[in-house]
Design a protein around this motif. Sequence first.
Motif, short mmCIF file in Angstrom:
data_model
loop_
_atom_site.label_atom_id
_atom_site.label_comp_id
_atom_site.label_asym_id
_atom_site.label_seq_id
_atom_site.Cartn_x
_atom_site.Cartn_y
_atom_site.Cartn_z
N LEU A 195 -4.31 7.78 -7.88
CA LEU A 195 -3.79 6.46 -7.54
C LEU A 195 -4.92 5.46 -7.33
O LEU A 195 -4.83 4.31 -7.75
N ARG A 196 -5.98 5.90 -6.68
CA ARG A 196 -7.13 5.01 -6.50
C ARG A 196 -7.79 4.69 -7.83
O ARG A 196 -8.21 3.55 -8.06
N PRO A 210 0.83 -1.21 0.00
CA PRO A 210 0.00 0.00 0.00
C PRO A 210 0.86 1.25 0.00
O PRO A 210 1.96 1.29 0.54
N LEU A 211 0.34 2.30 -0.62
CA LEU A 211 0.97 3.61 -0.58
C LEU A 211 0.28 4.43 0.49
O LEU A 211 -0.94 4.39 0.62
N HIS A 212 1.06 5.20 1.24
CA HIS A 212 0.51 6.00 2.33
C HIS A 212 0.85 7.46 2.09
O HIS A 212 2.03 7.82 2.00
N ALA A 223 2.88 4.65 -10.99
CA ALA A 223 2.69 5.37 -9.73
C ALA A 223 3.55 6.63 -9.69
O ALA A 223 3.10 7.70 -9.26
N TYR A 268 -4.54 1.42 -7.39
CA TYR A 268 -3.52 1.19 -6.38
C TYR A 268 -4.18 1.14 -5.01
O TYR A 268 -5.19 1.83 -4.75
N VAL A 275 -4.09 2.56 -1.60
CA VAL A 275 -3.51 3.79 -1.07
C VAL A 275 -4.35 4.29 0.08
O VAL A 275 -5.58 4.19 0.06
N TYR A 325 -4.11 11.12 -4.36
CA TYR A 325 -4.95 10.05 -3.79
C TYR A 325 -6.01 9.61 -4.79
O TYR A 325 -6.21 8.41 -5.02
N TYR A 378 7.71 1.82 -5.84
CA TYR A 378 6.89 2.51 -6.82
C TYR A 378 7.24 1.99 -8.21
O TYR A 378 8.40 1.81 -8.53
N VAL A 393 4.72 10.66 0.55
CA VAL A 393 4.21 9.33 0.30
C VAL A 393 5.24 8.34 0.81
O VAL A 393 6.40 8.38 0.42
#
Length: 234
Positions: A69-70, A5-7, A27, A74, A76, A66, A23, A18
């Motif tokens: 990416l969603r 997961p990406l944060h 991304a 991804y 995230v 966000y 990556y 991030v």
Amino acid sequence: MTASPLHIVSTGPAMGLVAGGPYDELAAALLRQAGFVPVSTGRSSYWQIPEDLAPADAREIAGAAYDMLRAARYEVTIAPELRPVPAAVAREIKAMAGEIADAENLDTVIALLAPLAASETGVLAEISWLIGHAARWTAVESACTYREGLARMVFGAAQALEVAQGELNRVVAALSWVPEQMRGRNAPPVRAEADTHPQVTAARARSASPAGPGEQSSPPAAPARRPPAPGRRP
């Protein structure tokens, strides 16, 4: 695509970064398009919002990253203070409002309102559900001594939206009862009875029909007799 997961987390009042990864090229391209810049320290690398931006601009960049990416599927997460306002929903509703304003037939209006009125997928129902969760958290988890009163206020907001959702359902149902000849923007005038739901019209017709053979209508009630005047015999 990465399985990790990406944060998107906040590291200051005007900066976000991030963490997570690794990556891949897509991304990285999405983060760069949103406004993030790559940072490498020799021991680690990450993407960061430029530090000289105002908090509102940083939030906008984080929210854009966000959303993109969603949309690219991804996994995230984002810090609550950086979560974007659901502007896409607001834009879609505004576009639907424009379509309703330009509609030539009531069928278009009904078709656009119906998804919002559906209790399972309606926007008001979803917001009510979200606020209800906040109310339950406030009642159970909050450390405030007056949390019960706060929870009742939040529950009240959720219930108001739930009532509004029900009203919207009834509005759509009422619109669907309008006769076909009255659904156009410039529908010609028709008899007043046509503006009534068919079930109501049928009920009126039954009550107005004359009594059939062998059926007697109820006679009118006899007027009540007055009591005799004082000093006179009845």
